[in-house]
Scaffold this motif. Structure first.
Motif, PDB file in Angstrom:
ATOM      1  N   VAL A 101      42.774  26.876  12.485  1.00 43.17           N
ATOM      2  CA  VAL A 101      43.768  25.986  11.867  1.00 43.17           C
ATOM      3  C   VAL A 101      43.163  24.611  11.626  1.00 43.17           C
ATOM      4  N   GLN A 102      42.452  24.092  12.617  1.00 45.74           N
ATOM      5  CA  GLN A 102      41.847  22.770  12.478  1.00 45.74           C
ATOM      6  C   GLN A 102      40.754  22.762  11.418  1.00 45.74           C
ATOM      7  N   LEU A 103      40.020  23.855  11.294  1.00 48.18           N
ATOM      8  CA  LEU A 103      38.998  23.941  10.253  1.00 48.18           C
ATOM      9  C   LEU A 103      39.626  23.807   8.863  1.00 48.18           C
ATOM     10  N   ARG A 104      40.695  24.547   8.625  1.00 46.94           N
ATOM     11  CA  ARG A 104      41.361  24.505   7.315  1.00 46.94           C
ATOM     12  C   ARG A 104      41.963  23.135   7.040  1.00 46.94           C
ATOM     13  N   ASP A 105      42.639  22.570   8.051  1.00 51.43           N
ATOM     14  CA  ASP A 105      43.336  21.302   7.841  1.00 51.43           C
ATOM     15  C   ASP A 105      42.351  20.149   7.631  1.00 51.43           C
ATOM     16  N   THR A 106      41.291  20.121   8.424  1.00 50.36           N
ATOM     17  CA  THR A 106      40.295  19.052   8.289  1.00 50.36           C
ATOM     18  C   THR A 106      39.546  19.154   6.964  1.00 50.36           C
ATOM     19  N   ALA A 107      39.267  20.381   6.504  1.00 46.81           N
ATOM     20  CA  ALA A 107      38.614  20.578   5.209  1.00 46.81           C
ATOM     21  C   ALA A 107      39.479  20.035   4.082  1.00 46.81           C
ATOM     22  N   PRO A 124      40.188  19.142  -6.385  1.00 47.37           N
ATOM     23  CA  PRO A 124      40.669  19.642  -7.683  1.00 47.37           C
ATOM     24  C   PRO A 124      39.863  19.041  -8.835  1.00 47.37           C
ATOM     25  N   GLY A 125      39.556  19.847  -9.823  1.00 54.62           N
ATOM     26  CA  GLY A 125      38.783  19.408 -10.960  1.00 54.62           C
ATOM     27  C   GLY A 125      37.290  19.629 -10.824  1.00 54.62           C
ATOM     28  N   PHE A 126      36.870  20.089  -9.650  1.00 52.50           N
ATOM     29  CA  PHE A 126      35.458  20.354  -9.424  1.00 52.50           C
ATOM     30  C   PHE A 126      35.228  21.859  -9.407  1.00 52.50           C
ATOM     31  N   PRO A 127      34.064  22.345  -9.898  1.00 49.59           N
ATOM     32  CA  PRO A 127      33.797  23.783  -9.851  1.00 49.59           C
ATOM     33  C   PRO A 127      33.964  24.345  -8.444  1.00 49.59           C
ATOM     34  N   GLY A 128      34.647  25.477  -8.355  1.00 43.51           N
ATOM     35  CA  GLY A 128      34.885  26.088  -7.052  1.00 43.51           C
ATOM     36  C   GLY A 128      35.956  25.382  -6.252  1.00 43.51           C
ATOM     37  N   ALA A 129      36.905  24.722  -6.928  1.00 36.13           N
ATOM     38  CA  ALA A 129      37.954  23.961  -6.242  1.00 36.13           C
ATOM     39  C   ALA A 129      38.694  24.855  -5.251  1.00 36.13           C
ATOM     40  N   GLY A 130      38.925  24.305  -4.056  1.00 37.24           N
ATOM     41  CA  GLY A 130      39.606  25.050  -3.009  1.00 37.24           C
ATOM     42  C   GLY A 130      38.662  25.699  -2.023  1.00 37.24           C
ATOM     43  N   GLY A 131      37.430  25.989  -2.457  1.00 27.85           N
ATOM     44  CA  GLY A 131      36.418  26.516  -1.548  1.00 27.85           C
ATOM     45  C   GLY A 131      35.638  25.379  -0.925  1.00 27.85           C
ATOM     46  N   ARG A 189      40.879  17.188  16.909  1.00 23.27           N
ATOM     47  CA  ARG A 189      40.287  18.134  15.953  1.00 23.27           C
ATOM     48  C   ARG A 189      38.844  18.468  16.335  1.00 23.27           C
ATOM     49  N   LEU A 190      38.110  17.444  16.759  1.00 29.29           N
ATOM     50  CA  LEU A 190      36.727  17.673  17.148  1.00 29.29           C
ATOM     51  C   LEU A 190      36.634  18.555  18.391  1.00 29.29           C
ATOM     52  N   ARG A 191      37.629  18.432  19.281  1.00 28.34           N
ATOM     53  CA  ARG A 191      37.624  19.283  20.472  1.00 28.34           C
ATOM     54  C   ARG A 191      37.727  20.755  20.077  1.00 28.34           C
ATOM     55  N   ALA A 192      38.529  21.045  19.059  1.00 22.48           N
ATOM     56  CA  ALA A 192      38.642  22.420  18.579  1.00 22.48           C
ATOM     57  C   ALA A 192      37.354  22.869  17.907  1.00 22.48           C
ATOM     58  N   LEU A 193      36.739  21.954  17.134  1.00 23.31           N
ATOM     59  CA  LEU A 193      35.497  22.308  16.456  1.00 23.31           C
ATOM     60  C   LEU A 193      34.344  22.477  17.431  1.00 23.31           C
ATOM     61  N   ARG A 194      34.500  21.950  18.643  1.00 32.65           N
ATOM     62  CA  ARG A 194      33.490  22.132  19.682  1.00 32.65           C
ATOM     63  C   ARG A 194      33.805  23.330  20.571  1.00 32.65           C
ATOM     64  N   TYR A 195      34.713  24.184  20.089  1.00 32.38           N
ATOM     65  CA  TYR A 195      35.067  25.448  20.777  1.00 32.38           C
ATOM     66  C   TYR A 195      35.725  25.207  22.137  1.00 32.38           C
ATOM     67  N   GLU A 196      36.445  24.097  22.260  1.00 30.00           N
ATOM     68  CA  GLU A 196      37.121  23.790  23.519  1.00 30.00           C
ATOM     69  C   GLU A 196      38.597  24.162  23.481  1.00 30.00           C
ATOM     70  N   ASP A 197      39.073  24.719  22.378  1.00 25.81           N
ATOM     71  CA  ASP A 197      40.439  25.226  22.246  1.00 25.81           C
ATOM     72  C   ASP A 197      40.379  26.703  21.883  1.00 25.81           C
ATOM     73  N   SER A 198      41.534  27.284  21.678  1.00 27.70           N
ATOM     74  CA  SER A 198      41.581  28.706  21.329  1.00 27.70           C
ATOM     75  C   SER A 198      40.991  28.936  19.940  1.00 27.70           C
ATOM     76  N   ASP A 199      40.630  30.187  19.683  1.00 34.69           N
ATOM     77  CA  ASP A 199      40.023  30.512  18.394  1.00 34.69           C
ATOM     78  C   ASP A 199      41.027  30.320  17.258  1.00 34.69           C
ATOM     79  N   GLU A 200      42.292  30.586  17.521  1.00 39.59           N
ATOM     80  CA  GLU A 200      43.321  30.388  16.494  1.00 39.59           C
ATOM     81  C   GLU A 200      43.467  28.906  16.159  1.00 39.59           C
ATOM     82  N   THR A 201      43.487  28.064  17.200  1.00 37.03           N
ATOM     83  CA  THR A 201      43.566  26.623  16.968  1.00 37.03           C
ATOM     84  C   THR A 201      42.353  26.126  16.180  1.00 37.03           C
ATOM     85  N   ARG A 202      41.198  26.656  16.500  1.00 36.15           N
ATOM     86  CA  ARG A 202      39.976  26.259  15.798  1.00 36.15           C
ATOM     87  C   ARG A 202      40.073  26.564  14.307  1.00 36.15           C
TER      88      ARG A 202
END
Length: 622
Positions: free
Chosen positions: A69-75, A126-133, A54-67
């Motif tokens: 996906v990893q951003l959403r999943d890790t969040a 969930p249960g916090f203001p702005g849940a999901g963001g 996941r960190l490899r994607a966040l370091r821009y070492e994978d494709s932009d699409e993979t990055r």
């Protein structure tokens, strides 16, 4: 920031064993503590190798699409982990006061593998203001997320010191945008820089008082620069602009590339070594550290290999006792570094609460990251996640920030008034200089606007906090500033001076009178305030006003000064203030008109001989 409260919530994550040599695993138990709530056992649902992918994607070492996906999943994973901690969500979302505007979430841990996990990416549970963001970006209840070493406490730090910046730059690892960073810092510091007349009859900025630059930095030159600062205000902020480098002989360990003192090679400086360098030891009991260190250095927040002892440069600086260290855990773009400096230092120079400044900076980075690249039409970088802050603030940081904000507003206004005085004096010798006259007109408008902004801010403070009136400091500054500005505008010669110009002058005088009246009403022993008020009223007096009323006020001021005289006999400073008031009363007496007001007896007490004696005594005390 003075009208806003920042509430702190701390999440501590502990485990058995040393900080290093432990891989992230769902089988590893962490003890999670939050406030007074029951502790719980926490597990991260990731294997260490999965996190590295996941960190490899966040370091821009994978494709932009993979990055993406990893951003959403890790969040999502980060939000799920936080939601399992008892009381964390309720503590974050609880409103203790109607003025609560920010929440400071501090994640305290020394486990090396957790330093790799991007908590800054977490979604709101969930249960916090702005849940999901994103938790650190939502605006319903802004959350400033920082990290802290459990070994660091900075309760004795003075956060209200006047900001002084040291820019450390090194091109040992390659070219750096030194000119851009320096120009930006100069622009941000400019409102608080003292100016003095130069030989060419222009105002010379004394930038070296607030910002210094060290180029081609070596360990020795940094140490010398810090030692030379002894006897002066210490550097409160240090900005390091250099390239990151891998430490020789160590796998995935990063440092800062500085110049070697005796060769053209790079000096690979580790975080621990840099931390010891920036913590200048004056004696066995005195250590001078900056309050803030910012690192425009690649991989400055990268933990690297967790199997060996050591941590990221930013973490090591924080471990050395520096209260706030801001670095980058992922690659930070050139534009992102500019935004980081502009937003963070812009807020800190104003005296903003550092927790608010960090949140605003992350928001500014996010706003830039949503832009698309013009050539590739791809979504921008996630610089807002790259910024990582290690912070251990003193308990009184909010109150200290408010004091600093008041002082910075005062300094900014007084610097402008001092500059205006110098410019008006110069204008007497430069009547035929059209360019100078245009510059003078522009600066006079800016100075007037600055005083008006201070007046508006002061009014808001008085409305929001009645207890603040007890200090009288802000009202005293405002009263003096409005009086000085009125005098400045009176001497300012402009070919288009009209009735509005004189109306503005009278408006500032009346404003000053009201402020001095507030001080005198709040404390009847403040004779100096009554004297200043009387002088302004006499100056503003029109023909239809009663001279007898002003004469009565003069007698009141004289009585107050005589009462205060008994308290000033044993104190030279108080004696000097008393003499100043008496001299000013003698001058005001001549403005009133002695015979018309029936003040012949008082005039004999305040004759020229007596005024000269008081002036001589005042000179002696000075």
């Amino acid at each position: 920031m003075s009208s806003r409260n920042v509430r702190s919530v701390e999440l501590q994550l502990l485990r058995h064993g040393p900080p290093h040599n432990q891989l992230l695993s769902p089988l590893t138990d962490y003890l999670a503590l939050c406030g007074d709530h029951a502790n719980t056992t926490l597990n991260f649902p990731l294997e260490h190798e999965s996190l590295r992918v996941r960190l490899r994607a966040l370091r821009y070492e994978d494709s932009d699409e993979t990055r993406r996906v990893q951003l959403r999943d890790t969040a999502r994973i980060a939000a799920d982990v936080m939601a399992t901690v008892p009381g964390l969500i309720s503590d974050l979302g609880r409103y203790e006061d109607s003025n609560d505007a920010y929440v400071h979430l501090s994640v305290a841990t020394s486990a090396a593998e957790l330093a790799l996990f991007p908590f800054e990416l977490a979604n709101s549970p969930p249960g916090f203001p702005g849940a999901g963001g994103h938790l650190s970006l939502q605006t319903q209840l802004p959350v400033c997320l920082t990290r802290r070493s459990r070994n660091v406490r900075c309760d004795d730090v003075n956060w209200s010191l006047r900001p002084t910046i040291l820019l450390i730059a090194s091109e040992a690892g390659g070219p750096i945008p030194l000119e851009r960073h320096y120009a930006l810092l100069r622009k941000l510091v400019d409102p608080w820089v003292r100016r003095k007349p130069a030989s060419e009859n222009l105002l010379q900025s004394m930038f070296h008082e607030r910002i210094e630059v060290l180029t081609d930095a070596t360990v020795q030159s940094i140490e010398q620069k810090l030692n030379d600062r002894q006897g002066k205000d210490r550097f409160t902020h240090i900005h390091i602009l250099a390239h990151g480098c891998q430490l020789p002989g160590e796998k995935e360990r990063y440092g800062v590339a500085l110049h070697h003192p005796s060769s053209s090679k790079i000096d690979h400086v580790s975080g621990a070594r840099l931390g010891r360098l920036l913590s200048t030891t004056l004696s066995s009991a005195v250590v001078k550290r900056p309050n803030v260190v910012t690192l425009a250095v690649c991989d400055s927040g990268n933990q690297g290999d967790v199997s060996i002892s050591g941590a990221s440069v930013a973490f090591e600086l924080h471990e050395a006792g520096i209260p706030l260290v801001v670095g980058s855990q992922f690659p930070l773009s050139f534009g992102g570094s500019i935004v980081l400096v502009e937003s963070l230092y812009g807020k800190l120079m104003e005296g903003c609460d550092p927790r608010e400044a960090l949140w605003e900076t992350r928001r500014a980075l996010f706003a830039r990251s949503t832009e698309k690249h013009s050539k590739t039409n791809q979504e921008g970088r996630h610089d807002w996640i790259s910024m990582v802050a290690f912070a251990a603030f003193p308990n009184n940081v909010g109150e200290a920030a408010q004091r600093l904000e008041r002082e910075q507003r005062r300094r900014r206004m007084e610097q402008g008034l001092d500059e205006g005085d110098s410019l008006v004096d110069m204008s007497l010798k430069k009547d035929d200089d059209a360019k100078f006259k245009e510059h003078l007109k522009h600066r006079m408008y800016e100075i007037s606007s600055e005083v008006r902004r201070f007046n508006g801010w002061l009014d808001s403070q008085i409305r929001q906090d009645d207890q603040w009136l007890e200090s009288k400091s802000g009202i005293r500054v405002g009263a003096s500033a409005n009086k000085r500005l009125a005098e400045l505008l009176l001497h300012y010669k402009d070919e288009r001076v009209d009735e509005k110009h004189f109306s503005d002058i009278k408006g500032f005088v009346r404003r000053s009178i009201r402020m001095y009246s507030k001080i005198a009403e709040h404390d009847c022993n403040q004779a100096w305030a009554f004297v200043q008020k009387l002088f302004l009223e006499v100056s503003l007096a029109e023909s239809e006003k009663s001279d007898q009323r002003l004469a009565h006020q003069w007698r009141q001021a004289k009585c107050l000064c005589e009462v205060n005289r008994e308290h000033s006999l044993s104190n030279s400073r108080e004696r000097a203030w008393h003499l100043t008031d008496m001299i000013e009363l003698g001058l005001i007496l001549r403005l009133l008109g002695v015979e018309a007001c029936g003040l012949e007896k008082e005039a004999r007490e305040f004759d020229h001989a007596q005024l000269n004696l008081w002036c001589d005594e005042l000179d002696y005390l000075a």
